[in-house]
Design a protein around this motif. Structure first.
Motif, PDB file in Angstrom:
ATOM      1  N   ARG A   2       0.786   5.143   0.525  1.00 57.37           N
ATOM      2  CA  ARG A   2      -0.237   6.193   1.360  1.00 57.37           C
ATOM      3  C   ARG A   2       0.394   7.483   1.280  1.00 57.37           C
ATOM      4  NH1 ARG A   2      -0.095   5.466   7.105  1.00 57.37           N
ATOM      5  NH2 ARG A   2       2.126   4.482   6.871  1.00 57.37           N
ATOM      6  N   GLU A  23       0.747  -0.970   0.012  1.00 53.05           N
ATOM      7  CA  GLU A  23       0.136   0.098  -0.149  1.00 53.05           C
ATOM      8  C   GLU A  23       0.794   1.325   0.230  1.00 53.05           C
ATOM      9  OE1 GLU A  23      -4.033   0.737   2.300  1.00 53.05           O
ATOM     10  OE2 GLU A  23      -2.471   1.368   3.624  1.00 53.05           O
ATOM     11  N   ASP A  40      -5.842  12.993   7.502  1.00 52.82           N
ATOM     12  CA  ASP A  40      -5.249  11.623   7.845  1.00 52.82           C
ATOM     13  C   ASP A  40      -4.593  11.145   6.681  1.00 52.82           C
ATOM     14  OD1 ASP A  40      -4.492   9.308   8.975  1.00 52.82           O
ATOM     15  OD2 ASP A  40      -6.694   8.624   9.359  1.00 52.82           O
ATOM     16  N   TRP A  41      -3.933   9.901   6.567  1.00 54.18           N
ATOM     17  CA  TRP A  41      -3.355   9.478   5.515  1.00 54.18           C
ATOM     18  C   TRP A  41      -4.463   8.607   4.667  1.00 54.18           C
ATOM     19  CZ3 TRP A  41       2.104   9.505   4.471  1.00 54.18           C
ATOM     20  CH2 TRP A  41       2.853   9.927   5.601  1.00 54.18           C
ATOM     21  N   ARG A  42      -4.185   8.482   3.282  1.00 48.16           N
ATOM     22  CA  ARG A  42      -5.186   7.990   2.387  1.00 48.16           C
ATOM     23  C   ARG A  42      -4.342   7.068   1.348  1.00 48.16           C
ATOM     24  NH1 ARG A  42      -5.827  10.332  -2.800  1.00 48.16           N
ATOM     25  NH2 ARG A  42      -4.587  12.608  -2.563  1.00 48.16           N
ATOM     26  N   ALA A  43      -4.988   5.896   1.276  1.00 47.76           N
ATOM     27  CA  ALA A  43      -4.189   4.980   0.423  1.00 47.76           C
ATOM     28  C   ALA A  43      -4.405   5.358  -1.154  1.00 47.76           C
ATOM     29  CB  ALA A  43      -4.699   3.587   0.527  1.00 47.76           C
TER      30      ALA A  43
END
Length: 384
Positions: free
Chosen positions: A278, A276, A286-289
């Motif tokens: 990110r 993944e 926040d982090w997103r994939a």
């Protein structure tokens, strides 16, 4: 329509199974010959691959059905086997590192240029969707101008699982030459080539204890530094820090992290093909994939060899010897910097490899059938 490209495999140790699982079933290549110091092992493996023949190394290098030699020997033998293949007019694809010294690696590429054959080298994991998706994000401007990166590999040592780990702690071994090719190759794909390095290194203890297999409990000497860290100055101005260690237990750090002016990418372990990716951009909470955007999907070891033998004058090999030599010089320069206490400028100049478009597994597993190069066509171009 061409015949499958003949491959001869030298060295049938632990890593060979992963290569054979990929290559034995691919229409672009045919496993024609197998050789190992243990003749019984090469005979046993040959019995599982239709049309493959077990033979000596000398006979394999001279065999007319072998167009490319897959060199899976221990690092100390990489240069000798590769030079033997090149001198026999064969292309060669070698397991990482290209050689254990920069002069040896340089001699392999120089001789290949003279004889007109190709050289390729692992790792090809960086051609998978993990590293390539991160590269596509950087090239697409997702994090703005990339300014810095970090690469971290920490483990307690391969003697815990490998039944014969001696070469990991002998000259040519150590965490940087063993695992560094994955991380530095990924950094070259992500940020481009390196122009200079600064390194430091240490050694935790003088011996290791084998933890598995028939030699469990046996002590082996440690002849190399087992913790290496340093700074890579990329040609584009970005700075990367790298840590490779056989002296730790674990780390919470991302395997690779790339930081840009407007965001940060967390890149998956380059020892694997996927994983993944990110991102955290300015203004995000926040982090997103990121979904896979590039790379060979569901790839496995050996895809780099397939990429090599199917490359043409329009698209050079992505896991080529030029990149491997640059990575080797980066690593050996880091070790020399650690020993001498000074910044070292590199002598090799390499272009970023061509990016891999998103290629579904069913496509790369079959797309080259009927589009294969003959021996003289393959020999007509080099990666230099």
């Amino acid at each position: 329509m061409g015949d499958p490209h003949g491959v001869g495999v030298v060295g049938l140790g632990v890593i060979s199974r992963a290569y054979l699982d990929t290559l034995a079933n691919h229409p672009a290549v045919r496993i024609a010959a197998l050789a190992d110091l243990d003749a019984s092992r090469s005979a046993a493996v040959a019995a599982t691959i239709p049309g493959a023949e077990a033979m000596s190394v000398e006979r394999l290098l001279a065999h007319p059905d072998v167009q490319t030699v897959l060199n899976l020997t221990i690092p100390a033998a990489h240069a000798d086997i590769s030079l033997g293949a090149v001198d026999a007019g064969k292309n060669v694809y070698v397991e990482k590192p290209l050689a254990v010294t920069f002069p040896d690696g340089r001699s392999v590429l120089d001789r290949a240029a003279t004889t007109g054959v190709r050289v390729g080298c692992a790792p090809d994991t960086v051609l998978g969707t993990g590293t390539q998706t991160a590269r596509a994000a950087i090239d697409g401007g997702l994090i703005g101008r990339p300014m810095s990166a970090s690469a971290v590999m920490v483990t307690a040592g391969h003697e815990r699982w490998h039944p014969h780990p001696d070469f990991y702690y002998a000259p040519g071994g150590g965490p940087l030459l063993d695992m560094g090719p994955y991380y530095i190759s990924a950094l070259v794909h992500l940020l481009g080539p390196v122009r200079a390095v600064i390194g430091a290194a240490s050694r935790l203890r003088p011996e290791r204890v084998i933890g598995s297999g028939p030699r469990t409990g046996q002590r082996i000497p440690v002849e190399v530094d087992t913790h290496v860290t340093g700074v890579l100055e990329h040609a584009n101005g970005a700075l990367s820090t790298i840590t490779t260690s056989f002296d730790g237990v674990a780390t919470t750090a991302a395997p690779i992290e790339v930081r840009g002016e407007t965001g940060t990418l967390a890149v998956p372990d380059p020892n694997y093909f996927d994983g993944e990716v990110r991102v955290l951009a300015l203004g995000d909470s926040d982090w997103r994939a990121l979904p896979p955007q590039a790379g060979y999907a569901e790839a496995s070891r050996g895809i780099g060899l397939i990429d090599l033998v199917t490359a043409d004058g329009h698209r050079p090999a992505r896991a080529g010897g030029d990149v491997a030599l640059h990575v080797l010089e980066t690593m050996t320069a880091l070790l020399r910097s650690a020993a001498e206490g000074q910044r070292i400028e590199l002598t090799t100049v390499v272009r970023r490899p061509v990016a891999v478009p998103l290629t579904p597994a069913e496509e790369w597993r079959a797309q080259y059938s009927g589009q294969l190069s003959t021996r003289h066509q393959v020999a007509g171009s080099t990666d230099k």
